[in-house]
Design a protein around this motif. Structure first.
Motif, PDB file in Angstrom:
ATOM      1  N   MET A   1       1.168 -45.176   3.146  1.00  0.00           N
ATOM      2  CA  MET A   1       1.241 -43.936   3.867  1.00  0.00           C
ATOM      3  C   MET A   1       2.698 -43.492   3.844  1.00  0.00           C
ATOM      4  SD  MET A   1       0.222 -43.157   7.870  1.00  0.00           S
ATOM      5  CE  MET A   1      -0.187 -44.835   8.056  1.00  0.00           C
ATOM      6  N   GLY A   2       2.925 -42.223   3.542  1.00  0.00           N
ATOM      7  CA  GLY A   2       4.291 -41.762   3.443  1.00  0.00           C
ATOM      8  C   GLY A   2       4.416 -40.267   3.653  1.00  0.00           C
ATOM      9  N   LEU A   3       5.653 -39.833   3.689  1.00  0.00           N
ATOM     10  CA  LEU A   3       5.973 -38.416   3.809  1.00  0.00           C
ATOM     11  C   LEU A   3       6.432 -37.912   2.449  1.00  0.00           C
ATOM     12  CD1 LEU A   3       8.157 -38.478   7.059  1.00  0.00           C
ATOM     13  CD2 LEU A   3       5.760 -37.808   6.864  1.00  0.00           C
ATOM     14  N   LEU A   4       5.841 -36.815   2.006  1.00  0.00           N
ATOM     15  CA  LEU A   4       6.292 -36.207   0.760  1.00  0.00           C
ATOM     16  C   LEU A   4       7.593 -35.463   1.017  1.00  0.00           C
ATOM     17  CD1 LEU A   4       2.921 -34.872  -0.678  1.00  0.00           C
ATOM     18  CD2 LEU A   4       4.172 -36.942  -1.317  1.00  0.00           C
ATOM     19  N   LEU A   5       8.455 -35.433   0.020  1.00  0.00           N
ATOM     20  CA  LEU A   5       9.748 -34.778   0.147  1.00  0.00           C
ATOM     21  C   LEU A   5       9.627 -33.288  -0.145  1.00  0.00           C
ATOM     22  CD1 LEU A   5      11.918 -37.381  -1.803  1.00  0.00           C
ATOM     23  CD2 LEU A   5      11.474 -37.269   0.652  1.00  0.00           C
ATOM     24  N   PRO A   6      10.546 -32.493   0.418  1.00  0.00           N
ATOM     25  CA  PRO A   6      10.559 -31.067   0.056  1.00  0.00           C
ATOM     26  C   PRO A   6      10.738 -30.925  -1.458  1.00  0.00           C
ATOM     27  CG  PRO A   6      11.989 -31.482   1.944  1.00  0.00           C
ATOM     28  CD  PRO A   6      11.551 -32.826   1.407  1.00  0.00           C
ATOM     29  N   ALA A   7      10.224 -29.837  -2.011  1.00  0.00           N
ATOM     30  CA  ALA A   7      10.183 -29.649  -3.467  1.00  0.00           C
ATOM     31  C   ALA A   7      11.533 -29.839  -4.151  1.00  0.00           C
ATOM     32  CB  ALA A   7       9.605 -28.274  -3.796  1.00  0.00           C
ATOM     33  N   GLY A   8      12.599 -29.267  -3.612  1.00  0.00           N
ATOM     34  CA  GLY A   8      13.909 -29.370  -4.250  1.00  0.00           C
ATOM     35  C   GLY A   8      14.415 -30.797  -4.319  1.00  0.00           C
ATOM     36  N   ILE A   9      14.272 -31.523  -3.223  1.00  0.00           N
ATOM     37  CA  ILE A   9      14.712 -32.918  -3.188  1.00  0.00           C
ATOM     38  C   ILE A   9      13.803 -33.769  -4.066  1.00  0.00           C
ATOM     39  CG2 ILE A   9      15.027 -34.943  -1.710  1.00  0.00           C
ATOM     40  CD1 ILE A   9      15.783 -32.968   0.543  1.00  0.00           C
ATOM     41  N   ALA A  10      12.506 -33.496  -4.017  1.00  0.00           N
ATOM     42  CA  ALA A  10      11.559 -34.253  -4.844  1.00  0.00           C
ATOM     43  C   ALA A  10      11.889 -34.096  -6.324  1.00  0.00           C
ATOM     44  CB  ALA A  10      10.131 -33.802  -4.561  1.00  0.00           C
ATOM     45  N   ALA A  11      12.296 -32.897  -6.732  1.00  0.00           N
ATOM     46  CA  ALA A  11      12.649 -32.672  -8.142  1.00  0.00           C
ATOM     47  C   ALA A  11      13.882 -33.485  -8.527  1.00  0.00           C
ATOM     48  CB  ALA A  11      12.887 -31.182  -8.389  1.00  0.00           C
ATOM     49  N   GLU A  12      14.864 -33.559  -7.627  1.00  0.00           N
ATOM     50  CA  GLU A  12      16.064 -34.364  -7.911  1.00  0.00           C
ATOM     51  C   GLU A  12      15.710 -35.840  -8.038  1.00  0.00           C
ATOM     52  OE1 GLU A  12      19.591 -33.633  -5.513  1.00  0.00           O
ATOM     53  OE2 GLU A  12      18.710 -31.706  -4.914  1.00  0.00           O
ATOM     54  N   VAL A  13      14.883 -36.337  -7.120  1.00  0.00           N
ATOM     55  CA  VAL A  13      14.483 -37.746  -7.154  1.00  0.00           C
ATOM     56  C   VAL A  13      13.665 -38.025  -8.407  1.00  0.00           C
ATOM     57  CG1 VAL A  13      13.103 -39.533  -6.004  1.00  0.00           C
ATOM     58  CG2 VAL A  13      14.587 -38.035  -4.653  1.00  0.00           C
TER      59      VAL A  13
ATOM     60  N   ALA B   1       3.675 -49.519   4.272  1.00  0.00           N
ATOM     61  CA  ALA B   1       3.333 -50.022   2.943  1.00  0.00           C
ATOM     62  C   ALA B   1       1.814 -50.145   2.815  1.00  0.00           C
ATOM     63  CB  ALA B   1       3.996 -51.378   2.723  1.00  0.00           C
ATOM     64  N   PRO B   2       1.298 -50.031   1.591  1.00  0.00           N
ATOM     65  CA  PRO B   2      -0.150 -50.167   1.399  1.00  0.00           C
ATOM     66  C   PRO B   2      -0.677 -51.476   1.992  1.00  0.00           C
ATOM     67  CG  PRO B   2       0.900 -49.422  -0.613  1.00  0.00           C
ATOM     68  CD  PRO B   2       2.002 -49.779   0.339  1.00  0.00           C
ATOM     69  N   PHE B   3      -1.873 -51.423   2.517  1.00  0.00           N
ATOM     70  CA  PHE B   3      -2.497 -52.595   3.118  1.00  0.00           C
ATOM     71  C   PHE B   3      -3.997 -52.538   2.886  1.00  0.00           C
ATOM     72  CE2 PHE B   3      -2.409 -49.233   6.223  1.00  0.00           C
ATOM     73  CZ  PHE B   3      -3.657 -49.280   6.820  1.00  0.00           C
ATOM     74  N   THR B   4      -4.644 -53.649   3.067  1.00  0.00           N
ATOM     75  CA  THR B   4      -6.096 -53.678   2.948  1.00  0.00           C
ATOM     76  C   THR B   4      -6.691 -53.719   4.345  1.00  0.00           C
ATOM     77  OG1 THR B   4      -6.102 -56.082   2.801  1.00  0.00           O
ATOM     78  CG2 THR B   4      -6.062 -54.869   0.724  1.00  0.00           C
ATOM     79  N   GLY B   5      -7.860 -53.162   4.463  1.00  0.00           N
ATOM     80  CA  GLY B   5      -8.516 -53.117   5.759  1.00  0.00           C
ATOM     81  C   GLY B   5      -9.998 -52.858   5.592  1.00  0.00           C
ATOM     82  N   ASN B   6     -10.629 -52.596   6.681  1.00  0.00           N
ATOM     83  CA  ASN B   6     -12.054 -52.328   6.714  1.00  0.00           C
ATOM     84  C   ASN B   6     -12.308 -50.914   6.192  1.00  0.00           C
ATOM     85  OD1 ASN B   6     -14.682 -51.630   7.470  1.00  0.00           O
ATOM     86  ND2 ASN B   6     -14.630 -52.945   9.259  1.00  0.00           N
TER      87      ASN B   6
ATOM     88  N   PHE C   1      17.910 -44.647  -2.222  1.00  0.00           N
ATOM     89  CA  PHE C   1      16.485 -44.915  -2.198  1.00  0.00           C
ATOM     90  C   PHE C   1      16.239 -46.316  -2.713  1.00  0.00           C
ATOM     91  CE2 PHE C   1      17.492 -42.725  -6.111  1.00  0.00           C
ATOM     92  CZ  PHE C   1      16.896 -43.499  -7.081  1.00  0.00           C
ATOM     93  N   GLY C   2      15.023 -46.797  -2.532  1.00  0.00           N
ATOM     94  CA  GLY C   2      14.684 -48.142  -2.964  1.00  0.00           C
ATOM     95  C   GLY C   2      13.244 -48.193  -3.422  1.00  0.00           C
ATOM     96  N   PHE C   3      12.735 -49.418  -3.547  1.00  0.00           N
ATOM     97  CA  PHE C   3      11.372 -49.600  -4.017  1.00  0.00           C
ATOM     98  C   PHE C   3      10.841 -50.924  -3.501  1.00  0.00           C
ATOM     99  CE2 PHE C   3      14.020 -51.825  -6.949  1.00  0.00           C
ATOM    100  CZ  PHE C   3      13.295 -52.929  -7.358  1.00  0.00           C
ATOM    101  N   PHE C   4       9.535 -51.053  -3.556  1.00  0.00           N
ATOM    102  CA  PHE C   4       8.882 -52.308  -3.216  1.00  0.00           C
ATOM    103  C   PHE C   4       8.574 -53.026  -4.516  1.00  0.00           C
ATOM    104  CE2 PHE C   4       7.677 -49.515   0.322  1.00  0.00           C
ATOM    105  CZ  PHE C   4       8.177 -50.267   1.367  1.00  0.00           C
ATOM    106  N   ASP C   5       9.065 -54.219  -4.686  1.00  0.00           N
ATOM    107  CA  ASP C   5       8.800 -54.988  -5.892  1.00  0.00           C
ATOM    108  C   ASP C   5       7.550 -55.828  -5.656  1.00  0.00           C
ATOM    109  OD1 ASP C   5       8.813 -56.318  -8.273  1.00  0.00           O
ATOM    110  OD2 ASP C   5      10.741 -57.310  -7.967  1.00  0.00           O
ATOM    111  N   ASN C   6       6.418 -55.357  -6.153  1.00  0.00           N
ATOM    112  CA  ASN C   6       5.138 -56.013  -5.919  1.00  0.00           C
ATOM    113  C   ASN C   6       4.798 -57.064  -6.974  1.00  0.00           C
ATOM    114  OD1 ASN C   6       4.618 -54.531  -3.621  1.00  0.00           O
ATOM    115  ND2 ASN C   6       3.720 -52.853  -4.785  1.00  0.00           N
ATOM    116  N   ARG C   7       5.647 -57.183  -7.978  1.00  0.00           N
ATOM    117  CA  ARG C   7       5.365 -58.168  -9.012  1.00  0.00           C
ATOM    118  C   ARG C   7       5.575 -59.573  -8.474  1.00  0.00           C
ATOM    119  NH1 ARG C   7       9.154 -55.197 -13.135  1.00  0.00           N
ATOM    120  NH2 ARG C   7      10.264 -55.164 -11.174  1.00  0.00           N
ATOM    121  N   ARG C   8       4.712 -60.455  -8.860  1.00  0.00           N
ATOM    122  CA  ARG C   8       4.799 -61.857  -8.436  1.00  0.00           C
ATOM    123  C   ARG C   8       5.554 -62.657  -9.474  1.00  0.00           C
ATOM    124  NH1 ARG C   8       3.489 -60.792  -3.550  1.00  0.00           N
ATOM    125  NH2 ARG C   8       1.353 -60.210  -3.170  1.00  0.00           N
ATOM    126  N   SER C   9       6.406 -63.564  -9.035  1.00  0.00           N
ATOM    127  CA  SER C   9       7.088 -64.464  -9.966  1.00  0.00           C
ATOM    128  C   SER C   9       6.079 -65.446 -10.515  1.00  0.00           C
ATOM    129  CB  SER C   9       8.191 -65.231  -9.250  1.00  0.00           C
ATOM    130  OG  SER C   9       9.147 -64.321  -8.769  1.00  0.00           O
TER     131      SER C   9
END
Length: 82
Positions: free
Chosen positions: A1-13, A40-45, A73-81
Protein backbone atom coordinates in the motif's frame (compact mmCIF):
# COMPACT_ATOMS: atom_id res chain seq x y z
CA UNK A 1 0.00 0.00 0.00
CA UNK A 2 1.46 3.34 -0.94
CA UNK A 3 0.97 6.91 -2.04
CA UNK A 4 1.48 7.78 -5.68
CA UNK A 5 3.69 10.78 -6.34
CA UNK A 6 2.56 13.93 -8.15
CA UNK A 7 3.13 13.65 -11.91
CA UNK A 8 6.17 15.94 -12.09
CA UNK A 9 8.03 14.22 -9.28
CA UNK A 10 6.99 10.78 -10.54
CA UNK A 11 8.49 11.60 -13.95
CA UNK A 12 11.81 12.60 -12.33
CA UNK A 13 11.90 9.41 -10.25
CA UNK A 14 10.98 7.30 -13.30
CA UNK A 15 13.97 8.78 -15.17
CA UNK A 16 16.27 7.76 -12.31
CA UNK A 17 14.69 4.27 -12.18
CA UNK A 18 15.29 3.83 -15.91
CA UNK A 19 18.92 4.89 -15.53
CA UNK A 20 19.41 2.40 -12.66
CA UNK A 21 17.75 -0.35 -14.70
CA UNK A 22 20.09 0.35 -17.60
CA UNK A 23 23.31 0.76 -15.60
CA UNK A 24 22.80 -1.94 -12.97
CA UNK A 25 20.40 -4.40 -14.60
CA UNK A 26 17.71 -3.66 -12.02
CA UNK A 27 14.71 -3.79 -14.32
CA UNK A 28 12.48 -4.81 -11.39
CA UNK A 29 12.59 -1.14 -10.40
CA UNK A 30 10.39 -0.43 -13.41
CA UNK A 31 7.55 -2.78 -12.39
CA UNK A 32 5.78 -0.40 -9.99
CA UNK A 33 5.02 3.27 -10.44
CA UNK A 34 7.05 5.69 -8.30
CA UNK A 35 5.41 5.78 -4.87
CA UNK A 36 5.89 6.13 -1.12
CA UNK A 37 5.32 2.81 0.62
CA UNK A 38 3.00 3.03 3.62
CA UNK A 39 2.75 -0.71 4.25
CA UNK A 40 4.92 -3.34 2.63
CA UNK A 41 3.01 -6.09 0.81
CA UNK A 42 1.64 -8.79 3.09
CA UNK A 43 -0.50 -11.87 2.89
CA UNK A 44 -3.84 -12.13 4.59
CA UNK A 45 -7.33 -13.49 4.42
CA UNK A 46 -8.48 -12.83 0.84
CA UNK A 47 -12.12 -13.04 1.95
CA UNK A 48 -11.58 -9.97 4.13
CA UNK A 49 -9.84 -7.98 1.39
CA UNK A 50 -13.00 -6.12 0.30
CA UNK A 51 -13.78 -5.18 3.90
CA UNK A 52 -10.25 -3.91 4.45
CA UNK A 53 -10.41 -1.94 1.21
CA UNK A 54 -13.70 -0.33 2.25
CA UNK A 55 -12.39 0.59 5.70
CA UNK A 56 -9.20 2.10 4.25
CA UNK A 57 -11.13 4.05 1.60
CA UNK A 58 -13.49 5.43 4.23
CA UNK A 59 -10.57 6.47 6.43
CA UNK A 60 -8.69 8.04 3.51
CA UNK A 61 -11.75 10.06 2.49
CA UNK A 62 -11.71 11.84 5.88
CA UNK A 63 -8.03 12.82 5.77
CA UNK A 64 -6.79 16.26 4.78
CA UNK A 65 -3.96 16.70 2.27
CA UNK A 66 -0.54 17.07 3.85
CA UNK A 67 2.84 18.24 2.60
CA UNK A 68 5.56 15.69 1.93
CA UNK A 69 9.25 16.43 1.55
CA UNK A 70 11.31 13.90 -0.37
CA UNK A 71 15.02 13.35 0.16
CA UNK A 72 16.41 10.34 -1.67
CA UNK A 73 14.72 7.01 -2.11
CA UNK A 74 15.23 3.33 -1.44
CA UNK A 75 13.87 -0.11 -2.15
CA UNK A 76 12.92 -3.37 -0.52
CA UNK A 77 15.31 -6.16 -1.46
CA UNK A 78 13.03 -9.20 -1.58
CA UNK A 79 15.58 -11.54 -3.08
CA UNK A 80 16.68 -14.37 -0.83
CA UNK A 81 20.34 -15.27 -0.43
CA UNK A 82 20.99 -18.74 -1.77
Amino acid sequence: MGLLLPAGIAAEVKTIQEEFASRFGSSRALHAPPHITLQAPFTGNMQKEKLMEAVLNEFASTQKPFPVSLSGFGFFDNRRSK
